[in-house]
Design a protein around this motif. Structure first.
Motif, PDB file in Angstrom:
ATOM      1  N   ALA A  88       3.403 -28.826  63.913  1.00  0.00           N
ATOM      2  CA  ALA A  88       2.498 -28.882  65.065  1.00  0.00           C
ATOM      3  C   ALA A  88       2.436 -30.290  65.661  1.00  0.00           C
ATOM      4  O   ALA A  88       2.522 -30.460  66.885  1.00  0.00           O
ATOM      5  CB  ALA A  88       1.110 -28.414  64.646  1.00  0.00           C
ATOM      6  N   PRO A 136       5.127 -18.925  64.648  1.00  0.00           N
ATOM      7  CA  PRO A 136       5.279 -17.495  64.320  1.00  0.00           C
ATOM      8  C   PRO A 136       6.670 -17.144  63.789  1.00  0.00           C
ATOM      9  O   PRO A 136       6.793 -16.387  62.820  1.00  0.00           O
ATOM     10  CB  PRO A 136       4.993 -16.805  65.656  1.00  0.00           C
ATOM     11  CG  PRO A 136       4.081 -17.745  66.370  1.00  0.00           C
ATOM     12  CD  PRO A 136       4.574 -19.114  66.011  1.00  0.00           C
ATOM     13  N   GLU A 137       7.725 -17.690  64.396  1.00  0.00           N
ATOM     14  CA  GLU A 137       9.072 -17.394  63.902  1.00  0.00           C
ATOM     15  C   GLU A 137       9.308 -18.027  62.537  1.00  0.00           C
ATOM     16  O   GLU A 137       9.976 -17.438  61.668  1.00  0.00           O
ATOM     17  CB  GLU A 137      10.144 -17.882  64.875  1.00  0.00           C
ATOM     18  CG  GLU A 137      11.546 -17.476  64.432  1.00  0.00           C
ATOM     19  CD  GLU A 137      12.665 -17.985  65.325  1.00  0.00           C
ATOM     20  OE1 GLU A 137      13.833 -17.751  64.969  1.00  0.00           O
ATOM     21  OE2 GLU A 137      12.373 -18.616  66.364  1.00  0.00           O
ATOM     22  N   ALA A 182      11.584 -27.464  65.090  1.00  0.00           N
ATOM     23  CA  ALA A 182      11.523 -26.059  64.682  1.00  0.00           C
ATOM     24  C   ALA A 182      12.702 -25.715  63.792  1.00  0.00           C
ATOM     25  O   ALA A 182      12.549 -25.045  62.759  1.00  0.00           O
ATOM     26  CB  ALA A 182      11.503 -25.159  65.918  1.00  0.00           C
ATOM     27  N   ARG A 204      13.490 -26.813  75.068  1.00  0.00           N
ATOM     28  CA  ARG A 204      12.086 -26.961  74.727  1.00  0.00           C
ATOM     29  C   ARG A 204      11.847 -28.190  73.858  1.00  0.00           C
ATOM     30  O   ARG A 204      12.615 -28.464  72.921  1.00  0.00           O
ATOM     31  CB  ARG A 204      11.580 -25.721  73.985  1.00  0.00           C
ATOM     32  CG  ARG A 204      11.425 -24.497  74.847  1.00  0.00           C
ATOM     33  CD  ARG A 204      11.029 -23.280  74.027  1.00  0.00           C
ATOM     34  NE  ARG A 204      12.097 -22.861  73.126  1.00  0.00           N
ATOM     35  CZ  ARG A 204      12.017 -21.806  72.317  1.00  0.00           C
ATOM     36  NH1 ARG A 204      10.914 -21.075  72.317  1.00  0.00           N
ATOM     37  NH2 ARG A 204      13.039 -21.487  71.542  1.00  0.00           N
ATOM     38  N   ALA A 242       6.349 -28.774  67.828  1.00  0.00           N
ATOM     39  CA  ALA A 242       6.993 -27.461  67.740  1.00  0.00           C
ATOM     40  C   ALA A 242       6.027 -26.373  67.306  1.00  0.00           C
ATOM     41  O   ALA A 242       6.435 -25.379  66.692  1.00  0.00           O
ATOM     42  CB  ALA A 242       8.181 -27.518  66.776  1.00  0.00           C
ATOM     43  N   GLY A 243       4.768 -26.521  67.657  1.00  0.00           N
ATOM     44  CA  GLY A 243       3.801 -25.497  67.290  1.00  0.00           C
ATOM     45  C   GLY A 243       4.150 -24.124  67.822  1.00  0.00           C
ATOM     46  O   GLY A 243       3.799 -23.106  67.214  1.00  0.00           O
ATOM     47  N   TRP A 244       4.866 -24.089  68.933  1.00  0.00           N
ATOM     48  CA  TRP A 244       5.271 -22.806  69.516  1.00  0.00           C
ATOM     49  C   TRP A 244       6.175 -21.998  68.591  1.00  0.00           C
ATOM     50  O   TRP A 244       6.324 -20.788  68.759  1.00  0.00           O
ATOM     51  CB  TRP A 244       5.994 -23.046  70.842  1.00  0.00           C
ATOM     52  CG  TRP A 244       7.101 -24.066  70.781  1.00  0.00           C
ATOM     53  CD1 TRP A 244       7.012 -25.398  71.082  1.00  0.00           C
ATOM     54  CD2 TRP A 244       8.464 -23.845  70.383  1.00  0.00           C
ATOM     55  NE1 TRP A 244       8.228 -26.022  70.890  1.00  0.00           N
ATOM     56  CE2 TRP A 244       9.139 -25.094  70.474  1.00  0.00           C
ATOM     57  CE3 TRP A 244       9.179 -22.730  69.968  1.00  0.00           C
ATOM     58  CZ2 TRP A 244      10.492 -25.242  70.153  1.00  0.00           C
ATOM     59  CZ3 TRP A 244      10.528 -22.873  69.634  1.00  0.00           C
ATOM     60  CH2 TRP A 244      11.167 -24.113  69.732  1.00  0.00           C
ATOM     61  N   ALA A 245       6.811 -22.671  67.613  1.00  0.00           N
ATOM     62  CA  ALA A 245       7.768 -21.993  66.739  1.00  0.00           C
ATOM     63  C   ALA A 245       7.139 -21.441  65.471  1.00  0.00           C
ATOM     64  O   ALA A 245       7.819 -20.765  64.689  1.00  0.00           O
ATOM     65  CB  ALA A 245       8.889 -22.961  66.357  1.00  0.00           C
ATOM     66  N   ASP A 265      18.743 -25.631  73.501  1.00  0.00           N
ATOM     67  CA  ASP A 265      17.336 -25.277  73.725  1.00  0.00           C
ATOM     68  C   ASP A 265      16.628 -26.477  74.352  1.00  0.00           C
ATOM     69  O   ASP A 265      16.528 -27.538  73.727  1.00  0.00           O
ATOM     70  CB  ASP A 265      16.684 -24.899  72.398  1.00  0.00           C
ATOM     71  CG  ASP A 265      15.318 -24.261  72.562  1.00  0.00           C
ATOM     72  OD1 ASP A 265      14.682 -24.475  73.611  1.00  0.00           O
ATOM     73  OD2 ASP A 265      14.886 -23.563  71.628  1.00  0.00           O
TER      74      ASP A 265
END
Length: 543
Positions: A30, A39-40, A113, A107, A34-37, A105
């Protein structure tokens, strides 16, 4: 007949848990963007902690790859045969983007991530991490020749694992390898004797013998050879543009201590076809970025193994009873487990910090490039150097059960030394730290700026940083003292990160034991007063 086989006090299998449920890892993901990752990462963690993935890892190590040099008719084929579960592991890694996917990528945090997933999935089986890592690392080197990068980068970054020897342009995804070491040179790559002769069409023909080539069934390889203009970097495909096999002759597979699921080979180049990458005479400069990327993965691999060792030891101690109570409630065992957990958390924090630096460097940050240059060298030395002792102590927490193959701990123990050897053993990494400081003094400024962000937070860190300044100001016998200097730098780097980001109990115990001299030479010698409950809470997994 009396019953003699009633099984009691045995620990249940450590399965059915989320290997990504690691507070130190998720917090670092986080804060490094890369907090968006997450869930994966959790989805991959659930698979990593499953019985199915554990079986994949066990079986591929019990059924190592086999060299098939010739077919039944006597034709040379130079192929390596893997158990089908190897391809399950590789396919999972590639589909989750553990290879070169971050380079495609845009992002922010893509490399972070990927690093987190590499750390989590590596706990299943470390051997297949090698070709995954080399595929990730190949991209920056290939960019020295834009036309090669434009052709191959999309295939290297593809999330389709397409195994088999075919022309690269007919495949949906590629795996890359690297072949630098020669039997007469080792780490001294400038002593390489492989030659590269220019052909009229601008390609080259390479002749020589490479002593270590990991994952010899990769689609393309980066290698070094002596061209007319000096030591140069080349890209060699396993299958040529016309569909025929390149002259990469597999002499034998290495019989290794660990990493047994992954093939490592001696390869002879018999006028092998290759493309020049970068300029003639600039081979080391071209391939060094690939080396740096694989060194990051060595740190991640060391941290991955430490995390696995800790959670297995804690799981065992939670369920095993001795002298009237669970092992984890015995004071001395709590000392050992907490000490192991501190080492693991520090390794994870610094590994993800360097992944964050890599991510920002990919977007043009000069300051992060300076920090990464020196920070990666000192961290590669220290984290990887700590891994074997950590694995041994974690194994010992299981007692005799840990010495048995069924426990999985012997495999972890055999694997642990590799990260310290791969891409520059201890002396190479320590001397590279000196080289970075001598050639780029700005790296020292960037390093002290980073650790200085925790100034005043702990007296042990402040004293260690002051002492480090004095050591670096004294150039006498610097090479002789290189390991000690590098160790100190690595420890203050880790301590500064924990003081800024970890719970107080973790940071204070780390600083007191690693910098304050309040411990012995073995794990389990933490000073009294340490909050072991708070430390161990972060090392518990369900399942």
């Amino acid at each position: 007949m009396p019953q003699t086989h009633e099984v009691t006090n045995q620990v249940p299998p450590h399965l059915g848990y989320d290997a990504a449920a690691d507070p130190a890892l998720l917090e670092a993901v986080a804060r490094e963007g890369a907090g968006w990752a997450i869930p994966e990462i959790h989805r991959l963690g659930a698979l990593a902690g499953s019985e199915r993935a554990a079986e994949w890892g066990r079986v591929v190590n019990e059924n190592p790859p086999v060299l098939r040099s010739h077919d039944r008719y006597g034709h040379r084929i130079d192929e390596v045969e893997f158990h089908p579960y190897w391809h399950e592991l590789m396919g999972t890694a590639v589909s989750h983007g553990l290879h070169a996917a971050p380079w495609a990528d845009d992002r922010a945090g893509a490399h972070v991530a990927r690093a987190a997933k590499f750390l989590v999935w590596g706990q299943v089986e470390a051997g297949h991490s090698c070709p995954v890592s080399m595929t990730y690392a190949a991209v920056p080197a290939l960019r020295a020749t834009p036309e090669l990068a434009a052709w191959l980068e999309p295939l290297l970054a593809s999330r389709t694992y397409d195994y088999g020897l075919r022309r690269p342009d007919t495949k949906q995804g590629l795996i890359a390898g690297m072949s630098m070491t020669e039997k007469q040179g080792g780490s001294d790559v400038r002593a390489n004797t492989t030659t590269a002769v220019p052909a009229p069409d601008g390609t080259y023909r390479l002749t020589g013998h490479k002593w270590f080539t990991s994952a010899p069934m990769s689609d393309v390889f980066l290698t070094l050879a002596q061209a007319p203009g000096g030591l140069s970097c080349f890209l060699l495909p396993r299958v040529l543009p016309d569909g025929s096999r390149n002259r990469l002759l597999l002499q034998r597979l290495k019989d290794k201590l660990g990493n047994r699921s992954n093939a490592s080979a001696e390869i002879e180049y018999d006028e092998a076809f290759g493309w020049l990458v970068g300029e003639e005479g600039r081979g080391v400069a071209t391939i060094i970025e690939m080396v740096n990327m694989t060194r990051l993965d060595c740190v991640l691999g060391g941290a991955s193994g430490m995390r696995l060792g800790v959670i297995r030891a804690v799981h065992h101690a939670t369920h095993r009873r001795a002298f009237g109570k669970a092992l984890i409630d015995q004071p001395l065992m709590r000392n050992v487990l907490a000490d192991l957990a501190l080492e693991s958390e520090a390794a994870t924090a610094v590994a993800l910090r360097l992944a964050g630096a890599t991510d920002r460097v990919s977007r043009g940050s000069r300051d992060e490039a300076l920090l990464r240059r020196l920070g990666l060298a000192v961290t590669k030395y220290w984290v990887c150097k700590r891994a074997p002792g950590h694995a041994a102590e974690a194994l010992e927490c299981l007692g005799g059960n840990g010495y048995i193959e069924d426990s999985g701990m012997p495999r972890l123990y055999r694997e642990a030394p590799l990260s310290s050897i791969w891409e520059g053993s201890g002396n190479v990494a320590a001397l590279d730290s000196l080289r970075a400081m001598a050639r780029q003094p700005q790296t020292v400024e960037a390093f002290f700026e980073e650790v200085g962000r925790a100034a005043g937070a702990d007296r042990h860190l402040d004293a260690a940083v002051a002492g480090l300044h004095k050591q670096l100001a004294d150039p006498a016998e610097a090479e002789y003292r290189a390991r000690q200097l590098t160790e100190t730098m690595a420890l203050v780097f880790q301590a500064s990160l924990l003081l800024r980001h970890a719970p107080g109990a973790v940071a204070e115990a780390f600083c007191a034991s690693r910098l304050g001299g309040e411990r012995g030479g073995a794990y389990g010698t933490l000073p009294t007063g340490v909050d072991t409950a708070a430390i161990l809470e972060r090392a518990v997994t369900t399942g």
